[in-house]
Write a protein that holds these residues in place. Sequence first.
Motif, PDB file in Angstrom:
ATOM      1  N   HIS A   1       0.819  -1.268   0.028  1.00  0.00           N
ATOM      2  CA  HIS A   1       0.002  -0.001   0.152  1.00  0.00           C
ATOM      3  C   HIS A   1       0.988   1.439  -0.179  1.00  0.00           C
ATOM      4  O   HIS A   1       0.474   2.225  -0.674  1.00  0.00           O
ATOM      5  CB  HIS A   1      -0.854   0.096   1.312  1.00  0.00           C
ATOM      6  CG  HIS A   1      -1.947  -0.933   1.183  1.00  0.00           C
ATOM      7  ND1 HIS A   1      -3.004  -1.375   2.094  1.00  0.00           N
ATOM      8  CD2 HIS A   1      -2.414  -1.788   0.071  1.00  0.00           C
ATOM      9  CE1 HIS A   1      -3.738  -2.165   1.732  1.00  0.00           C
ATOM     10  NE2 HIS A   1      -3.653  -2.584   0.422  1.00  0.00           N
ATOM     11  N   GLY A   2       1.922   1.099   0.692  1.00  0.00           N
ATOM     12  CA  GLY A   2       2.933   2.405   0.747  1.00  0.00           C
ATOM     13  C   GLY A   2       3.665   2.786  -0.605  1.00  0.00           C
ATOM     14  O   GLY A   2       3.441   3.891  -1.158  1.00  0.00           O
ATOM     15  N   LEU A   3       3.819   1.388  -1.295  1.00  0.00           N
ATOM     16  CA  LEU A   3       4.444   1.892  -2.669  1.00  0.00           C
ATOM     17  C   LEU A   3       3.333   2.344  -3.633  1.00  0.00           C
ATOM     18  O   LEU A   3       3.689   3.250  -4.588  1.00  0.00           O
ATOM     19  CB  LEU A   3       4.914   0.568  -3.442  1.00  0.00           C
ATOM     20  CG  LEU A   3       6.355  -0.071  -2.335  1.00  0.00           C
ATOM     21  CD1 LEU A   3       6.575  -1.196  -2.814  1.00  0.00           C
ATOM     22  CD2 LEU A   3       7.499   0.741  -2.432  1.00  0.00           C
ATOM     23  N   LEU A   4       2.362   2.002  -3.588  1.00  0.00           N
ATOM     24  CA  LEU A   4       1.280   2.202  -4.433  1.00  0.00           C
ATOM     25  C   LEU A   4       0.739   3.828  -4.198  1.00  0.00           C
ATOM     26  O   LEU A   4       0.485   4.515  -5.075  1.00  0.00           O
ATOM     27  CB  LEU A   4      -0.059   1.329  -4.216  1.00  0.00           C
ATOM     28  CG  LEU A   4       0.100   0.072  -4.648  1.00  0.00           C
ATOM     29  CD1 LEU A   4      -1.295  -0.789  -4.391  1.00  0.00           C
ATOM     30  CD2 LEU A   4       0.418  -0.248  -6.202  1.00  0.00           C
ATOM     31  N   VAL A   5       0.860   4.148  -2.892  1.00  0.00           N
ATOM     32  CA  VAL A   5       0.425   5.493  -2.475  1.00  0.00           C
ATOM     33  C   VAL A   5       1.592   6.343  -3.219  1.00  0.00           C
ATOM     34  O   VAL A   5       1.183   7.411  -3.802  1.00  0.00           O
ATOM     35  CB  VAL A   5       0.381   5.765  -1.106  1.00  0.00           C
ATOM     36  CG1 VAL A   5       0.392   7.277  -0.934  1.00  0.00           C
ATOM     37  CG2 VAL A   5      -0.642   5.336  -0.442  1.00  0.00           C
ATOM     38  N   VAL A   6       2.757   6.156  -3.197  1.00  0.00           N
ATOM     39  CA  VAL A   6       4.067   6.938  -3.716  1.00  0.00           C
ATOM     40  C   VAL A   6       3.596   7.002  -5.270  1.00  0.00           C
ATOM     41  O   VAL A   6       3.902   7.988  -5.754  1.00  0.00           O
ATOM     42  CB  VAL A   6       5.423   6.313  -3.441  1.00  0.00           C
ATOM     43  CG1 VAL A   6       6.505   7.014  -3.975  1.00  0.00           C
ATOM     44  CG2 VAL A   6       5.639   6.490  -1.855  1.00  0.00           C
TER      45      VAL A   6
END
Length: 544
Positions: free
Chosen positions: A322-327
């Motif tokens: 989820h963190g990578l997708l937000v970035v």
Amino acid sequence: MPTQSPVVPGPRDPVGRGAETAPDPQRKPAADAAAPGSGEVTVVDPAMVKRAVSAAALGNAMEWFDFGVYSYIAVTLGHVFFPSGNPTAQLLSTFGAFAAAFLVRPIGGMVFGPLGDRIGRQKVLAITMIMMAAGTFAIGLIPSYASIGVGAPILLLVARLVQGFSTGGEYGGASTFIAEYAPDKKRGFLGSWLEFGTLAGYVGGAGLVTLMTALLSTSDLTSWGWRIPFLIAGPMGIIGLYLRLRLEETPAFAQLEKAARSKEKERREAEKRIGIREMIFGQWRSMLLCIGLVLVFNVTDYMLLSYMPSYLTSELKYDETHGLLVVLAVMVLMMVVQPLAGRLTDRFGRRPVIGAGCLGFLVLSVPALLLIRQGSLVAIALGMSALGLLLVTFTSAMPSTLPALFPTKVRYGSLSIGFNVSVSLFGGTTPLVVTALIGATGNKMMPAYYMMAAAVIGGIAVLMMSESARKPLPGSPPAVDPGAGPRGARHAPHPPPRPPQRPSPPPPPGAPPGAAGGGPRRSRARAVAAACPAEPGGPVPLRA
């Protein structure tokens, strides 16, 4: 039929009736090599400008494609290239090889920058493109540690050093190339596409790795899947090299080279004087401004795009995917806004836009990080989007601001040295320094405080710099495009039909053969046309 824009005769040119122009009171003469007072104006072919922007942005995209791939696949690379055992040691070794590229970037800037000022921007950018593509492609061919032992990490390190060395001459050359080709009134908009390439490359690399991680099993990704993103650099490099070889030299460098050829002795003496010392200490004020601007630009850039995914996972225990997708989503948002922000820099100026970004990071870094620490997807997305939009004020303005700090004769060299020194000292070290500060103090708000400190330094640099929007580059004549040429000029795609010609009067007694047929006005027009030949596809020098 010539392909370039028609020549617009100025008020001092008695010949030509196709287009009239009045002097523009807002235009100022160039600073040095453009022969102050000569009144020359450069009209750039729009098709050539588009090719220049595309070729320059593609090189930047390749650099950050590799950056995104390497960052997102670092764990797998640790298993492939380093001895099995401690996973943390493998990851640290992988990022150590990645960081090694930053150590040689200033050396690459000191080599390629002065070379670009001496032999031309286009030739050096072709060299850096070949080296970047070769270094990235070579990583995809290196055997694993299980196959050749310690040779695997050594070859990985060599490939990373080649990448870092070539990257040292890439950004300074690409931004210089676009700035010297762009019309004065569109330099901010056209320069913003350079950082658009940065974002596109990072999104492409990181997105490809994310997709492969979802589609391939862990064993397939470790055995062969990790090679695919690096091997893609080969075709990308061929395309980029083709685009760059089709380009002509920039009008500003061509003007400088022409003046130098006319004064060969002075040229040789100038080449002896223009060395690394002159590029640094001879431009010390501009060099300090460049380092300060690049500091705030890269600290915030690396903080958001490189460190924040790790911060979300390691410090806030947020889900990694989820963190990578937000970035990635934030970078896509930045890509949408980037060209619009570039137009704002042309309309309102570079200083207001960069100053607004520094003020925004100073005021909003703490609130944005507090939002991110709330932990919910909506709060993280809002906080990251706020930081991303603030970062756009830098990514849209810097490619046109930094080249304008230096004159043409040292622009590539001075910019490459200043940019890469600042990136290596402050930008590339941001994740390491912030992690160390959190470990030493236990304060998880350190990322916000670090960005605020960088914003203060950047704000001081903005206050000290001069406005460069809608003005010629130092050492270059004013540049316009055919669609918005000198005030009052009218450009037509086809010349108007000629009126019927009256029969030529007979030659006077005793006149040489060929004297009849047009009189002194027509002879003078032919003489001017012969003295000012047009070069297909290139910039057209005009007399204002």
